[in-house]
Design an enzyme around this catalytic site. Structure first.
Site, PDB file in Angstrom:
ATOM      1  N   SER A  15      -1.095  -0.436   6.659  1.00  0.00           N
ATOM      2  CA  SER A  15      -1.665   0.460   7.674  1.00  0.00           C
ATOM      3  C   SER A  15      -1.189   0.127   9.088  1.00  0.00           C
ATOM      4  O   SER A  15      -0.848   1.044   9.847  1.00  0.00           O
ATOM      5  CB  SER A  15      -3.191   0.443   7.605  1.00  0.00           C
ATOM      6  OG  SER A  15      -3.599   1.013   6.387  1.00  0.00           O
ATOM      7  N   THR A  57     -11.044  -1.138   3.992  1.00  0.00           N
ATOM      8  CA  THR A  57     -10.489  -1.176   2.638  1.00  0.00           C
ATOM      9  C   THR A  57     -11.270  -2.165   1.773  1.00  0.00           C
ATOM     10  O   THR A  57     -12.320  -2.662   2.183  1.00  0.00           O
ATOM     11  CB  THR A  57      -8.960  -1.440   2.703  1.00  0.00           C
ATOM     12  OG1 THR A  57      -8.427  -1.270   1.400  1.00  0.00           O
ATOM     13  CG2 THR A  57      -8.614  -2.814   3.231  1.00  0.00           C
ATOM     14  N   LYS A  61     -15.798  -0.607   1.544  1.00  0.00           N
ATOM     15  CA  LYS A  61     -15.983   0.825   1.823  1.00  0.00           C
ATOM     16  C   LYS A  61     -17.435   1.282   1.655  1.00  0.00           C
ATOM     17  O   LYS A  61     -17.913   2.118   2.405  1.00  0.00           O
ATOM     18  CB  LYS A  61     -15.063   1.673   0.935  1.00  0.00           C
ATOM     19  CG  LYS A  61     -13.581   1.512   1.315  1.00  0.00           C
ATOM     20  CD  LYS A  61     -12.665   2.323   0.423  1.00  0.00           C
ATOM     21  CE  LYS A  61     -11.221   1.963   0.686  1.00  0.00           C
ATOM     22  NZ  LYS A  61     -10.269   2.690  -0.130  1.00  0.00           N
ATOM     23  N   GLY A 117     -10.387   4.005 -14.713  1.00  0.00           N
ATOM     24  CA  GLY A 117     -11.009   3.181 -13.677  1.00  0.00           C
ATOM     25  C   GLY A 117     -12.228   3.888 -13.126  1.00  0.00           C
ATOM     26  O   GLY A 117     -12.276   5.131 -13.097  1.00  0.00           O
ATOM     27  N   GLY A 120     -14.230   2.349  -6.488  1.00  0.00           N
ATOM     28  CA  GLY A 120     -14.371   3.172  -5.290  1.00  0.00           C
ATOM     29  C   GLY A 120     -13.345   4.294  -5.203  1.00  0.00           C
ATOM     30  O   GLY A 120     -13.699   5.436  -4.874  1.00  0.00           O
ATOM     31  N   LEU A 202      -2.200   4.944  -8.380  1.00  0.00           N
ATOM     32  CA  LEU A 202      -2.591   4.709  -6.983  1.00  0.00           C
ATOM     33  C   LEU A 202      -1.836   3.524  -6.380  1.00  0.00           C
ATOM     34  O   LEU A 202      -1.730   3.394  -5.164  1.00  0.00           O
ATOM     35  CB  LEU A 202      -4.104   4.453  -6.894  1.00  0.00           C
ATOM     36  CG  LEU A 202      -4.965   5.650  -6.537  1.00  0.00           C
ATOM     37  CD1 LEU A 202      -4.728   6.810  -7.468  1.00  0.00           C
ATOM     38  CD2 LEU A 202      -6.426   5.295  -6.508  1.00  0.00           C
ATOM     39  N   TYR A 204       1.215   1.391  -5.115  1.00  0.00           N
ATOM     40  CA  TYR A 204       2.483   1.814  -4.531  1.00  0.00           C
ATOM     41  C   TYR A 204       3.410   0.610  -4.363  1.00  0.00           C
ATOM     42  O   TYR A 204       2.984  -0.535  -4.416  1.00  0.00           O
ATOM     43  CB  TYR A 204       2.281   2.513  -3.176  1.00  0.00           C
ATOM     44  CG  TYR A 204       1.449   1.727  -2.191  1.00  0.00           C
ATOM     45  CD1 TYR A 204       0.089   1.950  -2.085  1.00  0.00           C
ATOM     46  CD2 TYR A 204       2.023   0.740  -1.380  1.00  0.00           C
ATOM     47  CE1 TYR A 204      -0.687   1.227  -1.198  1.00  0.00           C
ATOM     48  CE2 TYR A 204       1.253   0.023  -0.487  1.00  0.00           C
ATOM     49  CZ  TYR A 204      -0.093   0.261  -0.396  1.00  0.00           C
ATOM     50  OH  TYR A 204      -0.867  -0.463   0.480  1.00  0.00           O
ATOM     51  N   GLY A 224       1.422   5.663  -5.481  1.00  0.00           N
ATOM     52  CA  GLY A 224       0.412   5.888  -4.446  1.00  0.00           C
ATOM     53  C   GLY A 224       0.922   5.925  -3.015  1.00  0.00           C
ATOM     54  O   GLY A 224       0.124   5.973  -2.082  1.00  0.00           O
TER      55      GLY A 224
HETATM   56  P1  NDP Z   1     -12.226  -1.261  -7.494  1.00  0.00           P
HETATM   57  O1  NDP Z   1     -12.197  -2.756  -7.517  1.00  0.00           O
HETATM   58  O2  NDP Z   1     -13.324  -0.574  -6.757  1.00  0.00           O
HETATM   59  O3  NDP Z   1     -12.255  -0.699  -9.034  1.00  0.00           O
HETATM   60  C1  NDP Z   1     -11.357  -1.137  -9.991  1.00  0.00           C
HETATM   61  C2  NDP Z   1     -11.616  -0.432 -11.327  1.00  0.00           C
HETATM   62  O4  NDP Z   1     -10.547  -0.786 -12.198  1.00  0.00           O
HETATM   63  C3  NDP Z   1     -12.900  -0.824 -12.032  1.00  0.00           C
HETATM   64  O5  NDP Z   1     -13.399   0.296 -12.719  1.00  0.00           O
HETATM   65  C4  NDP Z   1     -12.455  -1.909 -13.014  1.00  0.00           C
HETATM   66  O6  NDP Z   1     -13.192  -1.939 -14.217  1.00  0.00           O
HETATM   67  C5  NDP Z   1     -11.056  -1.456 -13.363  1.00  0.00           C
HETATM   68  N1  NDP Z   1     -10.151  -2.565 -13.645  1.00  0.00           N
HETATM   69  C6  NDP Z   1      -9.916  -3.660 -12.892  1.00  0.00           C
HETATM   70  N2  NDP Z   1      -8.957  -4.437 -13.453  1.00  0.00           N
HETATM   71  C7  NDP Z   1      -8.597  -3.806 -14.596  1.00  0.00           C
HETATM   72  C8  NDP Z   1      -7.666  -4.121 -15.639  1.00  0.00           C
HETATM   73  N3  NDP Z   1      -6.898  -5.222 -15.562  1.00  0.00           N
HETATM   74  N4  NDP Z   1      -7.547  -3.267 -16.667  1.00  0.00           N
HETATM   75  C9  NDP Z   1      -8.296  -2.132 -16.737  1.00  0.00           C
HETATM   76  N5  NDP Z   1      -9.209  -1.797 -15.801  1.00  0.00           N
HETATM   77  C10 NDP Z   1      -9.348  -2.621 -14.744  1.00  0.00           C
HETATM   78  O7  NDP Z   1     -10.795  -0.821  -6.935  1.00  0.00           O
HETATM   79  P2  NDP Z   1     -10.409   0.493  -6.135  1.00  0.00           P
HETATM   80  O8  NDP Z   1     -10.944   1.676  -6.836  1.00  0.00           O
HETATM   81  O9  NDP Z   1     -10.763   0.350  -4.704  1.00  0.00           O
HETATM   82  O10 NDP Z   1      -8.800   0.446  -6.219  1.00  0.00           O
HETATM   83  C11 NDP Z   1      -8.121   0.640  -7.434  1.00  0.00           C
HETATM   84  C12 NDP Z   1      -6.617   0.612  -7.179  1.00  0.00           C
HETATM   85  O11 NDP Z   1      -6.237   1.692  -6.326  1.00  0.00           O
HETATM   86  C13 NDP Z   1      -6.141  -0.666  -6.475  1.00  0.00           C
HETATM   87  O12 NDP Z   1      -4.940  -1.078  -7.080  1.00  0.00           O
HETATM   88  C14 NDP Z   1      -5.889  -0.216  -5.043  1.00  0.00           C
HETATM   89  O13 NDP Z   1      -4.895  -1.004  -4.429  1.00  0.00           O
HETATM   90  C15 NDP Z   1      -5.417   1.218  -5.263  1.00  0.00           C
HETATM   91  N6  NDP Z   1      -5.647   2.092  -4.082  1.00  0.00           N
HETATM   92  C16 NDP Z   1      -4.581   2.782  -3.546  1.00  0.00           C
HETATM   93  C17 NDP Z   1      -4.764   3.633  -2.476  1.00  0.00           C
HETATM   94  C18 NDP Z   1      -3.599   4.387  -1.900  1.00  0.00           C
HETATM   95  O14 NDP Z   1      -3.712   4.921  -0.777  1.00  0.00           O
HETATM   96  N7  NDP Z   1      -2.488   4.488  -2.585  1.00  0.00           N
HETATM   97  C19 NDP Z   1      -6.101   3.834  -1.856  1.00  0.00           C
HETATM   98  C20 NDP Z   1      -7.171   3.092  -2.527  1.00  0.00           C
HETATM   99  C21 NDP Z   1      -6.926   2.249  -3.600  1.00  0.00           C
HETATM  100  P3  NDP Z   1     -14.634  -2.686 -14.326  1.00  0.00           P
HETATM  101  O15 NDP Z   1     -15.652  -1.704 -13.827  1.00  0.00           O
HETATM  102  O16 NDP Z   1     -14.736  -2.950 -15.781  1.00  0.00           O
HETATM  103  O17 NDP Z   1     -14.543  -3.930 -13.492  1.00  0.00           O
END
Ligand code: NDP
Length: 262
Positions: A15, A57, A61, A117, A120, A202, A204, A224
């Protein structure tokens, strides 16, 4: 004028690169930095540091949403903000992740979507897809976080039996970010992906195992990067409008898109 991105970890965030390059090209006297927050805090403290606004981030959030005096648009539904501005002791919150994602896929006219997933970003995507009348199903490895997806079809990987095909399959897990793993079992993922029109990750900056698998099945892929740029453009607009600064939106878009190349 100063702005920051707040998170933990934060060293990897691109960012500052995007925003500072845009400030330079648009001739705006401002600076954008990183702030690593060690623990949850009321975000009002950032205004006392002289900041005009911030991006938020992982993992703040939701707590930032709760710090806001008022939230706007889809942020209310998602209950998470990634952009805040400060105005006379008040915090106003927005979520630009959702629209940043939607702008990437808008031209495809998808009818349904499957999100892997339940964190957030999955919530942000699910809310905007629902708002755009795209039928959305959520899959997660565990059940706890699926509870916040009322109004959606939501399953754990184990309990999921695909009954239809999905136009777009989205990896909204961090799986593949660091290690070379798929978000779910390979055979099950092939079954879900094989009739998709787009596989979207998502993550990148690298071709994840999820995207590599989709590519091997001849399915178009997108990472992403454009989502990141789109959400940054929308956040920049909010920051500048809050300060009454008028600028050329085409120039902003070009600046953010080319900042990636420097
Ligand atoms: P969170 O930590 O809020 O959620 C992660 C989710 O993924 C949870 O549901 C978790 O499951 C699941 N998870 C975690 N590890 C694994 C795994 N090894 N195998 C399968 N499922 C898994 O993360 P965010 O939602 O904030 O972010 C997710 C991804 O998106 C990140 O990689 C982030 O960098 C990317 N991102 C990219 C953006 C962009 O602008 N391109 C913007 C925002 C995010 P459980 O509930 O079981 O723990």
């Amino acid at each position: 004028m100063q702005f920051v991105v707040v998170g933990n970890p934060i060293h990897h965030s691109l960012s500052p690169l995007l925003h500072n390059y845009a400030f330079r090209l648009l001739g705006i006297n401002a600076f954008y930095g990183r702030y690593c927050l060690s623990q949850e805090k009321d975000f009002r403290f950032l205004e006392t540091l002289g900041l005009k606004g911030a991006n938020i981030t992982i993992p703040f959030k939701e707590i930032a949403f709760r710090s806001c005096d008022e939230t706007f648009g889809i942020a209310k539904k998602i209950e998470a903000v990634n952009t805040i501005i400060f105005c006379k002791g008040k915090i106003f919150g927005y979520n630009t992740d959702a629209m940043g994602f939607y702008q990437c896929i808008e031209s495809f006219k998808f009818k349904n979507a499957l999100i892997l997933g339940a964190g957030g970003s999955s919530k942000a995507l699910a809310c905007i897809l629902q708002e755009k009348n795209i039928d959305t199903t959520i899959l997660n490895r565990s059940s706890e976080r699926l509870k916040s997806f009322s109004g959606f079809e939501a399953y754990t990987f184990d309990s999921f039996k695909p009954k239809k095909t999905y136009d777009i399959v989205i990896n909204a897990t961090p799986s593949g970010l660091i290690e070379n793993s798929l978000p779910m079992q390979r055979g099950q993922l092939i079954e879900i992906l094989k009739d998709a029109q787009l596989a979207f990750d998502l993550i990148y900056g690298r071709e994840t195992p999820f995207l590599a698998l989709a590519k091997s099945l001849q399915i178009p892929i997108q990472d992403g990067k454009n989502m990141l740029i789109n959400q940054a453009i929308l956040a920049f607009e909010i920051f500048m409008e809050s300060q009454g600064i008028v600028f050329d939106k085409n120039l902003l878009s070009n600046a953010m898109r080319t900042s990636w190349l420097i």
